[in-house]
Design an enzyme around this catalytic site. Structure first.
Site, PDB file in Angstrom:
ATOM      1  N   TYR A  65      10.608  -4.818   2.997  1.00 12.01           N
ATOM      2  CA  TYR A  65       9.677  -3.826   2.473  1.00 12.01           C
ATOM      3  C   TYR A  65       9.986  -3.346   1.057  1.00 12.01           C
ATOM      4  O   TYR A  65       9.242  -2.544   0.505  1.00 12.01           O
ATOM      5  CB  TYR A  65       9.616  -2.617   3.421  1.00 12.01           C
ATOM      6  CG  TYR A  65       9.149  -3.008   4.805  1.00 12.01           C
ATOM      7  CD1 TYR A  65       7.815  -3.289   5.049  1.00 12.01           C
ATOM      8  CD2 TYR A  65      10.047  -3.114   5.857  1.00 12.01           C
ATOM      9  CE1 TYR A  65       7.383  -3.658   6.311  1.00 12.01           C
ATOM     10  CE2 TYR A  65       9.623  -3.479   7.126  1.00 12.01           C
ATOM     11  CZ  TYR A  65       8.288  -3.749   7.340  1.00 12.01           C
ATOM     12  OH  TYR A  65       7.860  -4.121   8.586  1.00 12.01           O
ATOM     13  N   ALA A  72       2.847  -0.926  13.052  1.00  3.25           N
ATOM     14  CA  ALA A  72       2.866  -1.601  14.348  1.00  3.25           C
ATOM     15  C   ALA A  72       1.612  -1.339  15.174  1.00  3.25           C
ATOM     16  O   ALA A  72       1.262  -2.147  16.036  1.00  3.25           O
ATOM     17  CB  ALA A  72       4.107  -1.189  15.123  1.00  3.25           C
ATOM     18  N   GLU A 126      -7.585  -3.252   5.494  1.00  2.00           N
ATOM     19  CA  GLU A 126      -6.295  -3.329   6.182  1.00  2.00           C
ATOM     20  C   GLU A 126      -5.267  -3.901   5.219  1.00  2.00           C
ATOM     21  O   GLU A 126      -5.526  -4.919   4.570  1.00  2.00           O
ATOM     22  CB  GLU A 126      -6.441  -4.241   7.407  1.00  2.00           C
ATOM     23  CG  GLU A 126      -5.159  -4.497   8.157  1.00  2.00           C
ATOM     24  CD  GLU A 126      -5.338  -5.499   9.298  1.00  2.00           C
ATOM     25  OE1 GLU A 126      -4.308  -5.875   9.882  1.00  2.00           O
ATOM     26  OE2 GLU A 126      -6.473  -5.919   9.589  1.00  2.00           O
ATOM     27  N   ASN A 136      -2.687   1.005   6.266  1.00  2.00           N
ATOM     28  CA  ASN A 136      -1.564   0.221   6.751  1.00  2.00           C
ATOM     29  C   ASN A 136      -1.160   0.877   8.066  1.00  2.00           C
ATOM     30  O   ASN A 136      -0.459   1.885   8.077  1.00  2.00           O
ATOM     31  CB  ASN A 136      -0.405   0.215   5.757  1.00  2.00           C
ATOM     32  CG  ASN A 136       0.726  -0.686   6.205  1.00  2.00           C
ATOM     33  OD1 ASN A 136       0.850  -1.006   7.379  1.00  2.00           O
ATOM     34  ND2 ASN A 136       1.565  -1.087   5.270  1.00  2.00           N
ATOM     35  N   PRO A 165       3.129   4.299  11.359  1.00  2.00           N
ATOM     36  CA  PRO A 165       4.509   4.556  11.771  1.00  2.00           C
ATOM     37  C   PRO A 165       5.560   3.822  10.945  1.00  2.00           C
ATOM     38  O   PRO A 165       5.384   2.664  10.577  1.00  2.00           O
ATOM     39  CB  PRO A 165       4.543   4.093  13.229  1.00  2.00           C
ATOM     40  CG  PRO A 165       3.342   3.272  13.436  1.00  2.00           C
ATOM     41  CD  PRO A 165       2.336   3.703  12.432  1.00  2.00           C
ATOM     42  N   ASN A 166       6.604   4.551  10.662  1.00  2.00           N
ATOM     43  CA  ASN A 166       7.809   4.085   9.975  1.00  2.00           C
ATOM     44  C   ASN A 166       7.616   3.809   8.491  1.00  2.00           C
ATOM     45  O   ASN A 166       8.574   3.510   7.792  1.00  2.00           O
ATOM     46  CB  ASN A 166       8.401   2.853  10.674  1.00  2.00           C
ATOM     47  CG  ASN A 166       8.757   3.150  12.111  1.00  2.00           C
ATOM     48  OD1 ASN A 166       9.464   4.120  12.375  1.00  2.00           O
ATOM     49  ND2 ASN A 166       8.253   2.365  13.039  1.00  2.00           N
ATOM     50  N   ARG A 213      14.008   1.595   4.707  1.00  2.00           N
ATOM     51  CA  ARG A 213      13.848   0.738   5.876  1.00  2.00           C
ATOM     52  C   ARG A 213      13.786  -0.738   5.463  1.00  2.00           C
ATOM     53  O   ARG A 213      12.929  -1.136   4.679  1.00  2.00           O
ATOM     54  CB  ARG A 213      12.545   1.113   6.583  1.00  2.00           C
ATOM     55  CG  ARG A 213      12.157   0.202   7.694  1.00  2.00           C
ATOM     56  CD  ARG A 213      10.748   0.509   8.181  1.00  2.00           C
ATOM     57  NE  ARG A 213      10.384  -0.399   9.234  1.00  2.00           N
ATOM     58  CZ  ARG A 213       9.152  -0.729   9.527  1.00  2.00           C
ATOM     59  NH1 ARG A 213       8.155  -0.221   8.834  1.00  2.00           N
ATOM     60  NH2 ARG A 213       8.899  -1.554  10.503  1.00  2.00           N
ATOM     61  N   HIS A 264      -0.995  -4.826   4.530  1.00  2.00           N
ATOM     62  CA  HIS A 264       0.381  -4.998   5.014  1.00  2.00           C
ATOM     63  C   HIS A 264       1.257  -5.384   3.838  1.00  2.00           C
ATOM     64  O   HIS A 264       0.855  -6.185   2.990  1.00  2.00           O
ATOM     65  CB  HIS A 264       0.453  -6.076   6.099  1.00  2.00           C
ATOM     66  CG  HIS A 264      -0.362  -5.738   7.292  1.00  2.00           C
ATOM     67  ND1 HIS A 264       0.038  -4.818   8.228  1.00  2.00           N
ATOM     68  CD2 HIS A 264      -1.590  -6.173   7.671  1.00  2.00           C
ATOM     69  CE1 HIS A 264      -0.898  -4.702   9.139  1.00  2.00           C
ATOM     70  NE2 HIS A 264      -1.905  -5.511   8.823  1.00  2.00           N
ATOM     71  N   ARG A 266       5.922 -13.693  10.162  1.00  2.00           N
ATOM     72  CA  ARG A 266       6.946 -12.927  10.884  1.00  2.00           C
ATOM     73  C   ARG A 266       6.873 -13.223  12.385  1.00  2.00           C
ATOM     74  O   ARG A 266       6.315 -14.227  12.802  1.00  2.00           O
ATOM     75  CB  ARG A 266       6.789 -11.447  10.564  1.00  2.00           C
ATOM     76  CG  ARG A 266       7.058 -11.180   9.067  1.00  2.00           C
ATOM     77  CD  ARG A 266       7.044  -9.743   8.708  1.00  2.00           C
ATOM     78  NE  ARG A 266       8.099  -9.021   9.414  1.00  2.00           N
ATOM     79  CZ  ARG A 266       8.135  -7.694   9.513  1.00  2.00           C
ATOM     80  NH1 ARG A 266       7.189  -6.964   8.964  1.00  2.00           N
ATOM     81  NH2 ARG A 266       9.105  -7.098  10.161  1.00  2.00           N
TER      82      ARG A 266
END
Length: 138
Positions: free
Chosen positions: A22, A74, A95, A71, A9-10, A17, A97, A104
Site C-alpha cells: 500500500y 475488504a 470503485e 475504496n 476498513p483498515n 499498513r 483499489h 493477489r
C-alpha cells in the site's frame, strides 16, 4: 464539482499498513496533493471500518454530490449491502483499489460492488484515486 472519497476498513492505516503493498504515504497526505492539483473540485473525505457507516455516508452524499470514489477495502468482496446502496444512488460511483486485486489472493478476485459501479480502477497505488477523479472530469 463535488466528489466524495470514501475509504473502508483498515485504510486509515495507509502509510503504516503493509507498505510493500500500500505504500508509505498516508491518505491524508495524498488527499492534500489532490486538493492542490484540482482546486476547482470540492473534495469530501470519509473513512470508516464499519460497513453501515459507509452506507450511511453514501446515502448522505449520493444525491447531492457529482460522484463518489469508493475504496471499500475488504467489503468489496463480501458486501451485498454496499452493492444495493450503490444501485440506489444518483451519483455515479467509481470503485478504486490501491493494489492490483486480481494479482493477489483468490478471494480478492471477485468484487460484489463492481456490477453497481460506473467503473473500477486498481493497481496504480494511491494514483488510482487521481485516475478516478480524471474519469469524472471527462
Amino acid at each position: 464539482m463535488r466528489i466524495q472519497i470514501i475509504n473502508g476498513p483498515n485504510l486509515n492505516l495507509l502509510g503504516v499498513r503493509e507498505p510493500e503493498i500500500y505504500g508509505q504515504e498516508s491518505f491524508e497526505a495524498y488527499l492534500a496533493r489532490l486538493i492542490i492539483r484540482y482546486p476547482d473540485i470540492q473534495f469530501g473525505y470519509y473513512q470508516s471500518n464499519i460497513e453501515g457507516e459507509l452506507i450511511n455516508k453514501m446515502q448522505e452524499v449520493g444525491f447531492s454530490f457529482d460522484g463518489i470514489i469508493l475504496n471499500a477495502g475488504a467489503y468489496t468482496h463480501t458486501s451485498v449491502a454496499l452493492q444495493d446502496c450503490i444501485r440506489s444512488l444518483k451519483a455515479p460511483v467509481i470503485e478504486v483499489h490501491i493494489s492490483n486485486v486480481s494479482a493477489r489472493e483468490g478471494f480478492r478476485h471477485q468484487s460484489l460492488i463492481s456490477a453497481a459501479c460506473k467503473g473500477m480502477i486498481a493497481g496504480f497505488g494511491l494514483d488510482s484515486y487521481r485516475l478516478a477523479v480524471e474519469s469524472f472530469l471527462k
